[in-house]
Design a protein around this motif. Structure first.
Motif, PDB file in Angstrom:
ATOM      1  N   TYR A  81       0.692  -1.209   0.089  1.00  0.00           N
ATOM      2  CA  TYR A  81      -0.069  -0.049   0.079  1.00  0.00           C
ATOM      3  C   TYR A  81       0.736   1.056   0.158  1.00  0.00           C
ATOM      4  O   TYR A  81       0.449   2.230  -0.168  1.00  0.00           O
ATOM      5  CB  TYR A  81      -1.053   0.231   1.137  1.00  0.00           C
ATOM      6  N   TRP A  82       1.878   1.197   0.215  1.00  0.00           N
ATOM      7  CA  TRP A  82       3.148   2.331   0.254  1.00  0.00           C
ATOM      8  C   TRP A  82       3.417   2.651  -1.175  1.00  0.00           C
ATOM      9  O   TRP A  82       3.778   3.736  -1.332  1.00  0.00           O
ATOM     10  CB  TRP A  82       4.258   1.999   1.133  1.00  0.00           C
ATOM     11  N   GLU A  83       3.316   1.728  -2.293  1.00  0.00           N
ATOM     12  CA  GLU A  83       3.939   1.834  -3.630  1.00  0.00           C
ATOM     13  C   GLU A  83       2.804   2.109  -4.475  1.00  0.00           C
ATOM     14  O   GLU A  83       1.573   1.366  -4.166  1.00  0.00           O
ATOM     15  CB  GLU A  83       4.814   0.643  -3.761  1.00  0.00           C
ATOM     16  N   THR A  84       3.302   2.635  -5.656  1.00  0.00           N
ATOM     17  CA  THR A  84       2.198   2.745  -6.772  1.00  0.00           C
ATOM     18  C   THR A  84       2.193   1.422  -7.583  1.00  0.00           C
ATOM     19  O   THR A  84       3.696   1.426  -8.198  1.00  0.00           O
ATOM     20  CB  THR A  84       2.233   4.026  -7.298  1.00  0.00           C
ATOM     21  N   GLY A  85       1.326   0.810  -7.823  1.00  0.00           N
ATOM     22  CA  GLY A  85       1.683  -0.422  -8.715  1.00  0.00           C
ATOM     23  C   GLY A  85       0.650  -0.547  -9.730  1.00  0.00           C
ATOM     24  O   GLY A  85      -0.065   0.383  -9.891  1.00  0.00           O
ATOM     25  N   ARG A  86       0.830  -1.574 -10.776  1.00  0.00           N
ATOM     26  CA  ARG A  86       0.019  -1.666 -11.841  1.00  0.00           C
ATOM     27  C   ARG A  86      -0.133  -2.972 -12.309  1.00  0.00           C
ATOM     28  O   ARG A  86       0.526  -3.964 -11.610  1.00  0.00           O
ATOM     29  CB  ARG A  86       0.722  -0.821 -13.006  1.00  0.00           C
TER      30      ARG A  86
END
Length: 142
Positions: A81-86
């Motif tokens: 949840y801390w990172e922006t993913g795809r």
């Protein structure tokens, strides 16, 4: 006289039968042809949880869609949840994939793909900054 009595009895019975056979209010949504009302959900299937590690060259989950439906991929893991993913989904038989789409940012990142065609699919998760591990859960609504 007997004809009048029978007519008085038979006529109300016919009206009652007709009103039960042909109700005045619709009892089902009207559609034309083979279409169904938008947003009508017939069933929900869940797949997973599948453990995954990004950048390992392996699929991050798999699922099947029995008929046209919506697919929601939910991820869970300590640092996700801390990172922006795809995420993207790939058809198992054709090898064709959707474009990468962003995951929502939050305690349980997710992405929904709408109007997914019937077939078997794989899930592919990617985080730009580093390799991350977690689990994926897939919900198919059709």
């Amino acid at each position: 006289m007997l004809k009048k009595i029978l007519a008085l009895i038979i006529f109300p019975v016919m009206i009652i039968l007709a009103s039960q056979t042909f109700p005045s209010e619709p009892i089902a949504a009207e559609t034309t042809g083979n279409e169904s009302p938008k947003n009508e959900i017939n069933a929900v299937k869940y797949f997973g949880p599948f453990p995954f590690t990004t950048r390992d060259g392996k699929w991050d989950g798999q699922f099947s869609v029995p008929s046209l439906g919506d697919v929601t991929i939910r991820l869970s893991g300590e640092d996700l949840y801390w990172e922006t993913g795809r995420v993207r989904i790939c058809n198992r038989d054709s090898g064709r994939c959707t474009l990468w789409g962003p995951l929502s940012v939050g305690t349980q990142p997710s992405r929904t793909f709408t109007d997914v065609l019937p077939g078997a699919y794989y899930v592919d998760v990617n985080y730009a900054m580093r390799a991350l591990s977690g689990t994926s859960t897939i919900e198919v609504r059709y």
